[in-house]
Design an enzyme around this catalytic site. Structure first.
Site, PDB file in Angstrom:
ATOM      1  N   GLY A 147       0.812  -1.225   0.000  1.00  0.00           N
ATOM      2  CA  GLY A 147       0.000   0.000   0.000  1.00  0.00           C
ATOM      3  C   GLY A 147       0.837   1.262   0.000  1.00  0.00           C
ATOM      4  N   VAL A 225      11.088   4.668   4.917  1.00  0.00           N
ATOM      5  CA  VAL A 225       9.846   4.994   5.627  1.00  0.00           C
ATOM      6  C   VAL A 225       9.153   3.710   6.098  1.00  0.00           C
ATOM      7  CG1 VAL A 225       9.440   7.207   4.472  1.00  0.00           C
ATOM      8  CG2 VAL A 225       8.484   5.099   3.484  1.00  0.00           C
ATOM      9  N   GLY A 226       9.892   2.564   6.012  1.00  0.00           N
ATOM     10  CA  GLY A 226       9.313   1.272   6.414  1.00  0.00           C
ATOM     11  C   GLY A 226       9.594   1.017   7.881  1.00  0.00           C
ATOM     12  N   ARG A 227      10.652   0.249   8.135  1.00  0.00           N
ATOM     13  CA  ARG A 227      11.080  -0.002   9.504  1.00  0.00           C
ATOM     14  C   ARG A 227      12.604   0.097   9.561  1.00  0.00           C
ATOM     15  NH1 ARG A 227       6.720   1.170  11.017  1.00  0.00           N
ATOM     16  NH2 ARG A 227       5.256  -0.084  12.232  1.00  0.00           N
ATOM     17  N   ASP A 250      12.843   8.170   8.048  1.00  0.00           N
ATOM     18  CA  ASP A 250      11.755   8.404   9.005  1.00  0.00           C
ATOM     19  C   ASP A 250      11.769   7.332  10.087  1.00  0.00           C
ATOM     20  OD1 ASP A 250       9.455   9.604  10.130  1.00  0.00           O
ATOM     21  OD2 ASP A 250       8.206   8.051   9.208  1.00  0.00           O
ATOM     22  N   GLU A 255      15.377   2.772  17.761  1.00  0.00           N
ATOM     23  CA  GLU A 255      14.374   3.816  17.771  1.00  0.00           C
ATOM     24  C   GLU A 255      13.778   3.900  19.164  1.00  0.00           C
ATOM     25  OE1 GLU A 255      10.536   4.087  15.256  1.00  0.00           O
ATOM     26  OE2 GLU A 255      12.197   4.086  13.826  1.00  0.00           O
ATOM     27  N   HIS A 274      10.108   9.155  13.085  1.00  0.00           N
ATOM     28  CA  HIS A 274       9.039   8.178  12.833  1.00  0.00           C
ATOM     29  C   HIS A 274       7.658   8.846  12.893  1.00  0.00           C
ATOM     30  CE1 HIS A 274       7.852   3.664  13.079  1.00  0.00           C
ATOM     31  NE2 HIS A 274       6.967   4.359  12.387  1.00  0.00           N
TER      32      HIS A 274
HETATM   33  O1  GLV Z   1       4.858   3.199  11.492  1.00  0.00           O
HETATM   34  C1  GLV Z   1       3.688   3.356  11.423  1.00  0.00           C
HETATM   35  C2  GLV Z   1       2.746   2.317  11.064  1.00  0.00           C
HETATM   36  O2  GLV Z   1       3.109   1.128  11.093  1.00  0.00           O
HETATM   37  O3  GLV Z   1       1.600   2.655  10.770  1.00  0.00           O
END
Ligand code: GLV
Length: 311
Positions: A147, A225-227, A250, A255, A274
């Protein structure tokens, strides 16, 4: 929804979210429960867990009869192990895709066009023109085409970039060529910008390791922007430290990033704490999702977005 529906009890973790859910259909009883204190009832049909810290509070569910636990994030690492038997958990995948994709673009544009350098020059009144990198005509490799990856591709399209993706299953989707994971090393070698949006967990840990970073061309930008654990942080620090590549993150590993971590001060690194999903669009979208779940449960239908089912 008409009145006369099956009565349902619903808990949400904040007054604000409770407000966003109004008006609720008759027969739905709403309570605020942050899950950090004992449950207000021994039966709550739908429990909405707090954002991002839900694994700290899952033990609060023990002894509460519930049909559905609704998380507020896309990611749910750790929940599988911590969710007590008998419970069903749904994530909020539809809620965060647009905001996370927006931030991926913001980080990419900021890093390419040297916005952090200009922000640093501003308080000194320093007029220091320079030719920056661009987004136009660059080759962007999307690592992950779920997504969030698709939302990033849709937003990148008007910038006249070449987009390729790599994911578990090779396919053509929305005009984007999605390659299988074994193509990653080759694809990295020609990527100007790598944007990672994969979930966390053992399967993706250190997918972007020293060898992957070495495969990237000099000057490439790595966006995550994932993990955080998708990238081997030590290797990233080494490569950025040598000035080979740049990074806009991000998410980090660890973290939160400790105050004395080298990533904070390395030239060529842009860090956001994040916040990809955490925009003003989030709460109203969570409220819409919770309302849909209430409607489905009241109608006796299966909930949306179920990712763990321990019934
Ligand atoms: O990091 C944010 C999420 O998993 O929605």
């Amino acid at each position: 929804m008409t009145s006369g529906i099956r009565p349902l009890s619903v808990s949400v973790p904040s007054d604000e979210l409770a407000g966003d859910l109004q008006p609720l259909p008759e027969g739905v009883e709403l309570m605020v429960w942050s899950m950090t204190e004992p449950a207000p009832r021994d039966r709550i049909d739908l429990v909405v867990a707090p954002y991002m810290s839900m694994h700290h509070v899952l033990s609060a569910l023990n002894g509460v009869t519930t049909e559905l636990v609704q998380g507020q994030s896309i990611g749910y690492e750790g929940v599988e192990d911590l969710l007590p038997d008998g419970y069903v958990f749904a994530n909020a995948s539809s809620v965060h895709e647009t905001s996370t994709a927006e931030l991926a673009l913001a980080l990419t544009l900021a890093a390419q066009r040297h916005i952090p350098e200009f922000v640093r020059a501003q308080p000194e009144g320093r007029w220091a023109p320079e030719t920056t990198a661009s987004l136009a005509d660059r080759r962007v490799l999307l690592l992950g085409y779920g997504g969030v990856g698709k939302a990033i591709a849709a937003r990148l399209a008007p910038f006249e970039v070449e987009i390729v993706a790599v994911a578990r299953t090779a396919r053509d989707e929305d005009g984007v060529r999605v390659h299988a994971m074994d193509q990653l090393p080759e694809l990295l070698a020609t990527a100007d910008i790598l944007i990672a949006s994969l979930p966390g967990g053992d399967a993706t840990r250190h997918l972007v390791d020293d060898a992957a970073l070495s495969a990237l061309p000099v000057g490439a930008l790595v966006v995550n922007v994932g993990r955080g654990p998708l990238i081997d942080t030590e290797a990233l620090v080494a490569h950025v430290g040598r000035g080979r590549i740049r990074a806009a993150l991000d998410v980090t590993d660890p973290e939160p990033l400790p105050q004395d971590h080298p990533l904070w001060t390395l030239p060529g690194v842009l860090i956001a704490p994040h916040v990809g999903g955490a925009s003003s669009a989030m709460r109203p979208r969570i409220a819409r999702l919770v309302k849909r779940q209430i409607e489905r449960m009241a109608a006796g239908e299966e909930p949306l977005n179920v990712v763990i089912d321990k019934r």
